[in-house]
Structure formats: C-alpha cells, structure tokens
Write a protein that holds these residues in place. Structure first.
Motif, PDB file in Angstrom:
ATOM      1  N   LEU A  83      13.708   3.689  28.540  1.00 25.53           N
ATOM      2  CA  LEU A  83      13.071   4.296  27.367  1.00 25.53           C
ATOM      3  C   LEU A  83      13.465   3.548  26.092  1.00 25.53           C
ATOM      4  CD1 LEU A  83      13.425   8.118  28.126  1.00 25.53           C
ATOM      5  CD2 LEU A  83      11.320   6.768  28.079  1.00 25.53           C
ATOM      6  N   LEU A  84      14.745   3.226  25.972  1.00 29.70           N
ATOM      7  CA  LEU A  84      15.201   2.456  24.818  1.00 29.70           C
ATOM      8  C   LEU A  84      14.525   1.097  24.773  1.00 29.70           C
ATOM      9  CD1 LEU A  84      17.133   1.984  22.413  1.00 29.70           C
ATOM     10  CD2 LEU A  84      18.881   1.278  24.069  1.00 29.70           C
ATOM     11  N   GLY A  85      14.418   0.444  25.914  1.00 31.49           N
ATOM     12  CA  GLY A  85      13.793  -0.867  25.959  1.00 31.49           C
ATOM     13  C   GLY A  85      12.314  -0.838  25.634  1.00 31.49           C
ATOM     14  N   VAL A  86      11.599   0.178  26.120  1.00 31.40           N
ATOM     15  CA  VAL A  86      10.152   0.265  25.867  1.00 31.40           C
ATOM     16  C   VAL A  86       9.869   0.537  24.398  1.00 31.40           C
ATOM     17  CG1 VAL A  86       8.095   1.648  26.322  1.00 31.40           C
ATOM     18  CG2 VAL A  86       9.549   0.920  28.221  1.00 31.40           C
ATOM     19  N   VAL A  87      10.568   1.518  23.828  1.00 34.17           N
ATOM     20  CA  VAL A  87      10.326   1.869  22.419  1.00 34.17           C
ATOM     21  C   VAL A  87      10.704   0.713  21.498  1.00 34.17           C
ATOM     22  CG1 VAL A  87      10.986   3.426  20.550  1.00 34.17           C
ATOM     23  CG2 VAL A  87      10.607   4.336  22.851  1.00 34.17           C
ATOM     24  N   LEU A  88      11.909   0.184  21.678  1.00 35.07           N
ATOM     25  CA  LEU A  88      12.342  -0.924  20.828  1.00 35.07           C
ATOM     26  C   LEU A  88      11.511  -2.179  21.080  1.00 35.07           C
ATOM     27  CD1 LEU A  88      14.303  -1.960  18.713  1.00 35.07           C
ATOM     28  CD2 LEU A  88      15.944  -2.445  20.545  1.00 35.07           C
ATOM     29  N   ALA A 165      14.748  -4.534  25.987  1.00 35.47           N
ATOM     30  CA  ALA A 165      13.833  -4.535  24.839  1.00 35.47           C
ATOM     31  C   ALA A 165      13.296  -5.931  24.555  1.00 35.47           C
ATOM     32  CB  ALA A 165      14.549  -3.984  23.605  1.00 35.47           C
ATOM     33  N   ALA A 166      14.108  -6.957  24.778  1.00 35.25           N
ATOM     34  CA  ALA A 166      13.651  -8.328  24.536  1.00 35.25           C
ATOM     35  C   ALA A 166      12.504  -8.694  25.483  1.00 35.25           C
ATOM     36  CB  ALA A 166      14.813  -9.300  24.705  1.00 35.25           C
ATOM     37  N   TYR A 167      12.609  -8.293  26.738  1.00 40.22           N
ATOM     38  CA  TYR A 167      11.544  -8.590  27.701  1.00 40.22           C
ATOM     39  C   TYR A 167      10.319  -7.717  27.466  1.00 40.22           C
ATOM     40  CZ  TYR A 167      15.030 -11.317  30.202  1.00 40.22           C
ATOM     41  OH  TYR A 167      15.978 -12.249  30.540  1.00 40.22           O
ATOM     42  N   MET A 168      10.557  -6.447  27.133  1.00 43.67           N
ATOM     43  CA  MET A 168       9.425  -5.561  26.864  1.00 43.67           C
ATOM     44  C   MET A 168       8.673  -5.985  25.617  1.00 43.67           C
ATOM     45  SD  MET A 168       8.951  -3.470  29.243  1.00 43.67           S
ATOM     46  CE  MET A 168       7.618  -2.732  28.321  1.00 43.67           C
ATOM     47  N   ALA A 169       9.353  -6.613  24.669  1.00 40.99           N
ATOM     48  CA  ALA A 169       8.678  -7.103  23.467  1.00 40.99           C
ATOM     49  C   ALA A 169       7.636  -8.158  23.830  1.00 40.99           C
ATOM     50  CB  ALA A 169       9.700  -7.680  22.486  1.00 40.99           C
ATOM     51  N   GLU A 170       7.987  -9.069  24.727  1.00 42.47           N
ATOM     52  CA  GLU A 170       7.035 -10.106  25.142  1.00 42.47           C
ATOM     53  C   GLU A 170       5.916  -9.527  26.003  1.00 42.47           C
ATOM     54  OE1 GLU A 170       7.436 -13.744  24.148  1.00 42.47           O
ATOM     55  OE2 GLU A 170       8.113 -12.189  22.769  1.00 42.47           O
ATOM     56  N   ILE A 171       6.250  -8.563  26.855  1.00 36.67           N
ATOM     57  CA  ILE A 171       5.217  -7.915  27.663  1.00 36.67           C
ATOM     58  C   ILE A 171       4.244  -7.143  26.775  1.00 36.67           C
ATOM     59  CG2 ILE A 171       4.819  -6.110  29.381  1.00 36.67           C
ATOM     60  CD1 ILE A 171       7.463  -6.947  30.687  1.00 36.67           C
ATOM     61  N   SER A 172       4.776  -6.407  25.798  1.00 35.08           N
ATOM     62  CA  SER A 172       3.924  -5.634  24.887  1.00 35.08           C
ATOM     63  C   SER A 172       3.074  -6.560  24.029  1.00 35.08           C
ATOM     64  CB  SER A 172       4.787  -4.730  24.004  1.00 35.08           C
ATOM     65  OG  SER A 172       5.552  -3.839  24.781  1.00 35.08           O
ATOM     66  N   ARG A 173       3.648  -7.654  23.580  1.00 34.75           N
ATOM     67  CA  ARG A 173       2.893  -8.595  22.753  1.00 34.75           C
ATOM     68  C   ARG A 173       1.732  -9.197  23.537  1.00 34.75           C
ATOM     69  NH1 ARG A 173       3.365 -14.197  21.232  1.00 34.75           N
ATOM     70  NH2 ARG A 173       5.072 -14.452  22.713  1.00 34.75           N
ATOM     71  N   ALA A 174       1.979  -9.533  24.810  1.00 38.11           N
ATOM     72  CA  ALA A 174       0.897 -10.062  25.642  1.00 38.11           C
ATOM     73  C   ALA A 174      -0.200  -9.020  25.847  1.00 38.11           C
ATOM     74  CB  ALA A 174       1.461 -10.512  26.989  1.00 38.11           C
ATOM     75  N   GLY A 175       0.195  -7.749  26.021  1.00 38.75           N
ATOM     76  CA  GLY A 175      -0.805  -6.702  26.203  1.00 38.75           C
ATOM     77  C   GLY A 175      -1.634  -6.468  24.952  1.00 38.75           C
ATOM     78  N   ILE A 176      -0.988  -6.464  23.798  1.00 33.28           N
ATOM     79  CA  ILE A 176      -1.708  -6.255  22.540  1.00 33.28           C
ATOM     80  C   ILE A 176      -2.662  -7.409  22.265  1.00 33.28           C
ATOM     81  CG2 ILE A 176      -1.417  -6.081  20.033  1.00 33.28           C
ATOM     82  CD1 ILE A 176       1.209  -4.590  20.586  1.00 33.28           C
ATOM     83  N   GLN A 177      -2.224  -8.625  22.537  1.00 32.13           N
ATOM     84  CA  GLN A 177      -3.068  -9.788  22.288  1.00 32.13           C
ATOM     85  C   GLN A 177      -4.222  -9.893  23.275  1.00 32.13           C
ATOM     86  OE1 GLN A 177      -0.248 -13.038  22.338  1.00 32.13           O
ATOM     87  NE2 GLN A 177       0.128 -12.889  20.135  1.00 32.13           N
ATOM     88  N   SER A 178      -4.150  -9.161  24.395  1.00 29.19           N
ATOM     89  CA  SER A 178      -5.250  -9.196  25.355  1.00 29.19           C
ATOM     90  C   SER A 178      -6.459  -8.384  24.893  1.00 29.19           C
ATOM     91  CB  SER A 178      -4.771  -8.665  26.710  1.00 29.19           C
ATOM     92  OG  SER A 178      -4.483  -7.276  26.634  1.00 29.19           O
ATOM     93  N   VAL A 179      -6.273  -7.513  23.912  1.00 28.22           N
ATOM     94  CA  VAL A 179      -7.381  -6.702  23.389  1.00 28.22           C
ATOM     95  C   VAL A 179      -8.199  -7.545  22.420  1.00 28.22           C
ATOM     96  CG1 VAL A 179      -7.977  -4.592  22.138  1.00 28.22           C
ATOM     97  CG2 VAL A 179      -5.990  -4.622  23.647  1.00 28.22           C
ATOM     98  N   ASP A 180      -9.498  -7.474  22.545  1.00 28.64           N
ATOM     99  CA  ASP A 180     -10.399  -8.264  21.698  1.00 28.64           C
ATOM    100  C   ASP A 180     -10.173  -7.931  20.223  1.00 28.64           C
ATOM    101  OD1 ASP A 180     -12.393  -9.829  20.713  1.00 28.64           O
ATOM    102  OD2 ASP A 180     -14.048  -8.614  21.480  1.00 28.64           O
ATOM    103  N   THR A 181      -9.993  -8.957  19.429  1.00 35.40           N
ATOM    104  CA  THR A 181      -9.750  -8.743  17.997  1.00 35.40           C
ATOM    105  C   THR A 181     -10.965  -8.148  17.286  1.00 35.40           C
ATOM    106  OG1 THR A 181     -10.417 -11.043  17.573  1.00 35.40           O
ATOM    107  CG2 THR A 181      -8.063 -10.609  17.878  1.00 35.40           C
ATOM    108  N   GLY A 182     -12.126  -8.289  17.882  1.00 36.27           N
ATOM    109  CA  GLY A 182     -13.318  -7.713  17.271  1.00 36.27           C
ATOM    110  C   GLY A 182     -13.249  -6.207  17.161  1.00 36.27           C
TER     111      GLY A 182
END
Length: 312
Positions: A83-88, A165-182
């Motif tokens: 939980l700490l890793g996902v939120v952070l 949290a360091a690994y979840m940050a990269e996973i979350s960033r990849a997921g957010i960037q997968s959404v179309d910017t449009g």
C-alpha cells in the motif's frame, strides 16, 4: 422436341465431390516430451519420498502456532508495504511527468537511489538509524527514542515499502503514458481540472496497464519480505529457522515454510486474475481466463486430442 445437348436441354447434374477424409496429424513429439517430463517428475517425487525427511512432522506441525504467527506477520507487512509503495509510487509518477524541473528531478533522484541499492541494505539502513539519530523530535507533535520507534517491523515496512515505491512509480508512469493524450486535451477543453481528469479519465484506463505488473510486484514482495529475518522480524522464514533450530528438523521446517509461501502466492495469483478481468471490462481485447476456465479449457483440449487419436 429438343435433343440432348441442345439449347433447351436441362443442364447435366454435376457429381458431388467426394468428402475429404481429414486425418489429424499425429504429434508424437508431444507425447514423447510429456512422457519424459512425467518420468522426471516421478523420479523427483520418489527421491523426496525416500529421503531422510520426517513427513509426519511436516503434516502435523504445519499449523503450529509459530508458523501461523510468521505467516500472518509476512502477510501483514507485505500488504502494508505494498500500500505504501502503490500510493507513493503514484505520487512519484505524477511528479516524474511534471513540467516543474524540481518535482521531476526529485522523483528521478528517488527512483535512482532506491532502484540502485539492494533491499537488504535499505532495511539495515532503517534499522540502524538510531546509531546516528538517538531521538526523533518533531517538536510539539512527537518525540521519542529512535530505538523505540524503529522496531524490526517498522524498519521492514519502510525498507520494503519505499523500495517498492520506486518500481511502482515507473509502472504507474508507463500506465499513465499509455492513455491517449487526446482524451486529456478533450477534458481540458471542457474545463475539467487536472486532478479530476487524472482521477476520472486517465487512471481508470491506465489501470489496465498498471494492474498486471502490480500483481506480480505484490507476489514478489511477499517473497522478498523474507529478507526481514536479518533484523529479527518474526516473519515466516525466521519462524521456520527458529523451529528448525529448536527441534533439529531443519529440512522439515523449510518445507513447511515453502508450503505456506505457495499457499499465499497461489491465493493472490487467483485474486490478480479477477482484478485484471474487472479492469479490462469494455476493452476490445479478450479478457484473461480465470484459473477454473484455464483448467476446463486444458481438460477439454486433452479430451479432444485423445478422441482424435483414438479415431485415427
């Protein structure tokens, strides 16, 4: 009266082609490979069955209080650290993509440090923090001795959670960037604030990419928590070591710990399948099979292949 073959004659009926008799290809290599694998598994099972292991101890002491307590502590620290890793990690992912160079730089530095150092070293850093800080003083809010605060549980929680949290940050960033910017641009054009756009539009779609690796990270965290035995936290591995030292049943204790780890990882693997199916609703991709559906599919395929072999 028209003759055969004349303009008014009825067309001759064509003979139907003979039905093709399809003969299924016999995959002898598959059966040979399966026989070899089954033979090796049988030899492995036979070796352990005849080994100097007291299986009665494994069966009778599996639910010993020491193992139940260790299993609970392992599960508890894993859930809290995740939980700490996902939120952070989500916060760090947003900071990493920020246009503000300070926020982006701090997030990059955090990820660089915690991904670049071993988890065991980080756990020991937190556990030995009292060497350089004797007390923790937050003014009127809180003040206490560092030794009383940094218990083995807290040190394990911080070491595992902050590293995750360091690994979840990269996973979350990849997921957010997968959404179309449009879609983000359309939400901004409608006057939707950035926080609401992230919460209502981006994250629900990003979860389809984030959930699978997050489930794998949780299972990996469940096993990595065994490193906390080094600082005296009574998790499952330390419980098995103490049991083996006390009863001299070292191998039996390790096998019991293995059983409990397999039970925990299996249960959470099943949860992962259903969570993935939930977040893939409405997707054009095929939803992943549940464990029961996979077993049923393999059994059906095996029956069909056996039936074809019998008919052939």
């Amino acid at each position: 009266m028209s003759q055969d073959g004349g303009p008014g004659a009825a067309p001759a009926t064509k003979a139907r082609p003979e039905a093709i008799k399809a003969v299924p290809v016999r995959h002898y290599g598959r059966w040979i490979g399966a026989a070899v694998v089954l033979g090796l598994l049988a030899l492995l099972v036979l070796a352990f069955a005849n080994a100097d292991i007291d299986w009665g101890v494994v069966g009778s002491r599996l639910f010993d209080e020491a193992f139940l307590s260790g299993t609970w502590n392992t599960l508890w620290v894993t859930v809290l650290a995740m939980l700490l890793g996902v939120v952070l990690g989500m916060v760090l992912a947003v900071m990493r993509m920020s246009a503000n160079p300070v926020l982006s730089g701090v997030a990059w530095l955090y990820i660089w440090f915690f991904r670049g150092t071993p988890v065991l070293v980080q756990i020991f850093l937190w556990f030995n923090l009292s060497i350089i800080f004797e007390t923790i003083d937050l003014g009127p809010i809180y003040k206490n001795e560092m030794n009383d605060v940094m218990t083995p549980f807290v040190a394990a929680l911080l070491g595992l959670g902050l590293n995750e949290a360091a690994y979840m940050a990269e996973i979350s960033r990849a997921g957010i960037q997968s959404v179309d910017t449009g879609q983000t641009e359309a939400a901004q054009a409608l006057g939707m604030p950035g926080s609401k756009t992230m919460r209502r539009i981006v994250l629900p779609q990003a979860m389809r990419v984030i959930i699978p690796p997050t489930g794998n990270e949780f299972i990996n965290m469940l096993k990595t928590s065994s490193l906390a035995y080094a600082i005296g936290f009574n998790e499952l591995f330390l419980a098995s070591r103490n049991f083996g030292s006390r009863t001299l049943a070292v191998m039996e204790a390790l096998l019991m710990a293995t059983v409990w780890y397999l039970v925990l990882t299996t249960v959470f693997s099943i949860f992962q399948y259903y969570i993935e199916r939930y977040f893939q609703r409405g997707s054009s991709r095929q939803m992943p099979d549940t464990p029961l559906q996979r077993v049923r599919k393999h059994l059906t395929t095996f029956r069909h292949d056996t039936g074809r072999e019998a008919k052939g």
